[in-house]
Design an enzyme around this catalytic site. Structure first.
Site, PDB file in Angstrom:
ATOM      1  N   ALA A   1       0.837  -1.209   0.000  1.00 25.65           N
ATOM      2  CA  ALA A   1       0.000   0.000   0.000  1.00 25.65           C
ATOM      3  C   ALA A   1       0.863   1.246   0.000  1.00 25.65           C
ATOM      4  O   ALA A   1       1.744   1.411   0.849  1.00 25.65           O
ATOM      5  CB  ALA A   1      -0.898   0.002   1.228  1.00 25.65           C
TER       6      ALA A   1
ATOM      7  N   TYR B   1       5.693  12.028   5.119  1.00 30.65           N
ATOM      8  CA  TYR B   1       4.842  10.864   4.858  1.00 30.65           C
ATOM      9  C   TYR B   1       5.006  10.422   3.401  1.00 30.65           C
ATOM     10  O   TYR B   1       5.252   9.246   3.111  1.00 30.65           O
ATOM     11  CB  TYR B   1       3.389  11.236   5.171  1.00 30.65           C
ATOM     12  CG  TYR B   1       2.408  10.124   4.919  1.00 30.65           C
ATOM     13  CD1 TYR B   1       2.558   8.891   5.544  1.00 30.65           C
ATOM     14  CD2 TYR B   1       1.326  10.315   4.075  1.00 30.65           C
ATOM     15  CE1 TYR B   1       1.645   7.875   5.323  1.00 30.65           C
ATOM     16  CE2 TYR B   1       0.405   9.302   3.853  1.00 30.65           C
ATOM     17  CZ  TYR B   1       0.575   8.082   4.480  1.00 30.65           C
ATOM     18  OH  TYR B   1      -0.330   7.089   4.258  1.00 30.65           O
TER      19      TYR B   1
END
Ligand code: UDP
Length: 316
Positions: free
Chosen positions: A112, A144
């Site tokens: 993912a 991130y």
């Protein structure tokens, strides 16, 4: 991995329903045991409450499975801004452990990733081969995206260097039952605010836009991606192309839930702290996944919001 999270628990449920055996590893940092509690009665379901950085547990679980969905990650912009060290460490060292262990037993891995990896975007809609434009490293939000990009590079490297079968998918905004508003996600937050009759909090001017895809559609894509050999060694966007501004979304949620809530506008600095950069638009180009596995979302935003409102009504 991450099977007690919002998307992972729906995936585990769907795989069990179609007759597979499922083992979940989740450290419950953002996942919740109650998301999988209803699965624990099944003879085909096992779980380990442990971090994916645990070499011994990972070795045991990976040696016994056929396929790994790697969904464990630090999630949510709010959490990422609050705990950047944890975000970077979890995303980079965790994925490294998953790939290393998968290689030991030559197991296929679906990894993912995130639409955040497009950063601010260089054109719309975002397509898999686009360049990437991130903000400065002094702006925490981009940690991130950068950490997930390392994961993607690593997965491609395992595929090219060791011929490990990998599939990478970039998830765009996903919504559905069990998603919590606690990590800043807008839709569960708005629905809970609307149902409680509290002000619905729109950050900035509300003209920023997103596309929200129902988790049921996302899970269908994840199952099909694992089954198609053509998908190996490739990266795919998964998301809806139905674009909505956050202000429109707030109005929709209030309307569909029959709420009397007002909308309040909150400056970004107040919501996320100083120096936060939001994405004005985020729209996926989903032609690649459509051409490869014939996948497109089936649920509209309205359908999905109605499902969600019903879920929160019965859940609370
Ligand atoms: N947002 C908002 N009010 C909230 C939470 C989020 O207006 O209570 C905005 C947020 O600033 C962003 C959008 O909704 O522009 C989507 O936020 P989310 O964190 O759900 O997803 P992401 O920013 O990762 O797309």
């Amino acid at each position: 991995t991450g099977g007690a999270g919002f998307i992972g628990s729906h995936l585990a449920e769907a795989l069990l329903q179609s007759g597979h055996s499922v083992t979940v590893i989740d450290d419950l940092s953002t996942g919740r045991f109650e998301n999988i509690a209803h699965l624990t009665g099944s003879a085909n379901f096992e779980f380990a409450i442990e971090t994916i950085s645990d070499r011994i547990v990972m070795d045991r679980l990976v040696s016994r499975c056929d396929l790994i969905y790697h969904l464990a990650a630090a999630v949510g912009v709010k959490l990422i801004v609050q705990d950047p060290v944890h975000t970077i460490e979890t995303n980079v060292t965790g994925t490294n452990m998953v790939l290393k262990t998968a290689l030991r037993y030559r197991k296929k891995v679906l990894i993912a990733s995130t639409s955040e990896a497009y950063g601010k975007g260089v054109r719309f809609p975002f397509s898999e081969e686009d360049d990437v434009l991130l903000g400065a490293t002094s702006r925490q939000r981009w940690a991130y995206a950068a950490s997930k990009m390392v994961d993607e590079f690593l997965a491609f490297a395992y595929y090219r260097q060791y011929e490990l079968p990998v599939v990478i998918f970039r998830l765009f905004n996903t919504i559905g039952p069990r998603q919590t508003g606690s990590y800043g996600m807008v839709v569960p937050g708005f629905v809970q605010q609307a149902l409680a009759g509290e002000p619905v909090t729109v950050y900035g001017d509300g003209n920023q836009s997103r596309c929200f895809c129902d988790v049921a559609d996302v899970v269908r894509a994840l199952v099909a991606l694992a089954e198609h050999r053509d998908a190996e060694g490739q990266l795919f966007n998964i998301g809806s192309m139905e674009e909505v501004t956050i202000l429109e979304l707030a109005r929709k949620v209030i309307d569909l839930s029959g709420s009397g809530s007002q909308i309040t506008f909150i400056p970004y600095e107040e919501a996320y702290g100083p120096g936060f950069e939001d994405m004005r638009r985020r729209v996926p180009d989903t032609s690649k996944i459509y051409e490869t596995i014939a996948w497109a979302p089936r649920l509209s935003l309205d359908d999905s919001l109605k499902r969600l409102i019903d879920f929160y009504k019965t859940d609370s």
